[in-house]
Scaffold this active site. Structure first.
Site: not given
Ligand code: 13P
Ligand code: G3H
Ligand code: ZN
Length: 338
Positions: A93, A189, A221, A223, A290
């Site tokens: 990613d 986020g 993005g 979520s 746990r």
């Molecule tokens: P969110 O922050 O909305 O979960 O997006 C995650 C994302 O795009 C990871 O690449």
């Molecule tokens: O888009 C980014 C993801 O939410 C990954 O976040 O770089 O903090 O692991 P991170």
């Molecule tokens: Zn992303």
């Protein structure tokens, strides 16, 4: 079974979206596999075909350096052996060029994302093309990004650059990339919208019309930042004011317009945060790692089932398996896939 994202996209395109979930540790991996097999609580639960889904495991550069990237690879290989029914892709990613080459050369990742979206258009093309050439030589597929996602508030000037449909077409043609992340109003986020903003379906529609038929788009993005989980975090001592996310009812309409991969990280973190906070608050005498870990894995699995239902991928695992028979392109990991 590890397959490429391309294998999954072919079957999902225009019908539903594949969930792409970020992972960082063992409990997330176990919860993710269980959830995608429709198992609710225990490892011993039988898989539930009506809930089982193909999925993508995403590993960010932050996740790779959190402990040692080798741990993630080891845990995912183990999960593949423990849950042999699972069908998934392993994806880098938001990679830099260097991280992409490291993943391509590792032989483990079945796809990588090169994120040069902050560069000007020509430079983004140049960098993406270099990564595509090197990845394709090894049968690994590539996602790239064009446009810039919003910041905390969508209307902050300079933080958003929605993807230009004409540029998207040119970018795909010149780079040979396999999928494209587009900016259509989302942001990373837990604070995505300050008011009633949502996805720019008008822009998405124009992008789909401008690019080659059946070309998979990606939505970062994404979520949904569920009110229920934010409230649980806050009730257990957290402080997430005005958190908001993408309306889950918009996932399927976006999928019909070509969004085939939907990225979810923040929601998983919220589930983690709520479960651990509640556990510490409700059982102050406990110092065993746990009990909250067990609770988190179950809660995360349930959440994945819920999310896959919203994405339309729940219940698709067996049809994907049937569709893959004899048609799997070699993945970087084993050169096979069946
Ligand atoms: P969110 O922050 O909305 O979960 O997006 C995650 C994302 O795009 C990871 O690449
Ligand atoms: O888009 C980014 C993801 O939410 C990954 O976040 O770089 O903090 O692991 P991170
Ligand atoms: Zn992303």
């Amino acid at each position: 079974m590890i397959v490429t994202t391309k294998d999954l996209f072919k079957q999902a395109y225009g019908k539903y979206a594949i969930g792409a979930y970020n992972i960082n540790n063992l409990e997330q991996i176990v919860g993710l596999f269980r959830g995608n097999l429709g198992k609710s609580k225990k490892n011993a639960d039988p898989s539930d075909d009506a809930k089982s889904a193909p999925f993508i495991i995403q590993i960010s550069r932050g996740a790779r350096s959190y402990t040692d990237k080798a741990f993630l690879e080891g845990m995912i290989r183990t999960a593949d052996a423990v849950f042999p029914e699972a069908i998934f892709a392993v994806h880098l990613d938001h990679g830099t060029e260097e991280a992409c080459y490291d993943c391509i050369d590792s032989g483990f990742y079945s796809s990588v994302m090169i994120d040069a979206s902050h560069e000007e258009f020509g430079k983004n093309i140049e960098i993406t093309k270099r990564v595509v050439d090197r990845a394709h030589a090894k049968g690994i597929v590539v996602e790239s990004e064009l446009g810039q996602l919003g910041g905390v508030e969508e209307d902050i000037v300079g933080s958003v650059k929605l993807t230009d449909p004409a540029q998207a077409a040119e970018f795909i043609e010149k780079t040979g990339v396999d999928s494209l992340a587009v900016a259509i109003g989302t942001s990373h986020g837990a604070f995505k919208f300050s008011g009633k903003q949502g996805l720019h379906f008008d822009v998405l529609e124009k992008i789909q019309k401008a690019i080659p038929k059946d070309f998979p788009l990606v939505m970062h993005g994404s979520s949904s930042v569920p009110h229920e989980w934010v409230a649980r975090v806050n009730a257990a001592g957290g402080n997430l004011k005005d958190a908001s996310g993408v309306n889950e009812a918009q996932y399927l309409p976006a999928a019909k317009l070509g969004v085939t991969k939907i990225n979810i990280d923040t929601d998983g973190r919220l589930v983690w945060c709520a479960v651990y906070r509640e556990s510490f608050k409700n059982t102050p005498e406990n110092f065993d790692l746990r009990p909250p870990g067990t609770e988190f894995m179950a809660a995360y699995a349930e959440y994945i089932i819920h999310k896959n239902t919203a994405l339309g991928s729940a219940g698709r695992l067996e049809s994907v398996r049937a569709g893959l028979k004899g048609a799997v392109s070699p993945c970087g990991c084993c050169g096979g896939g069946n």
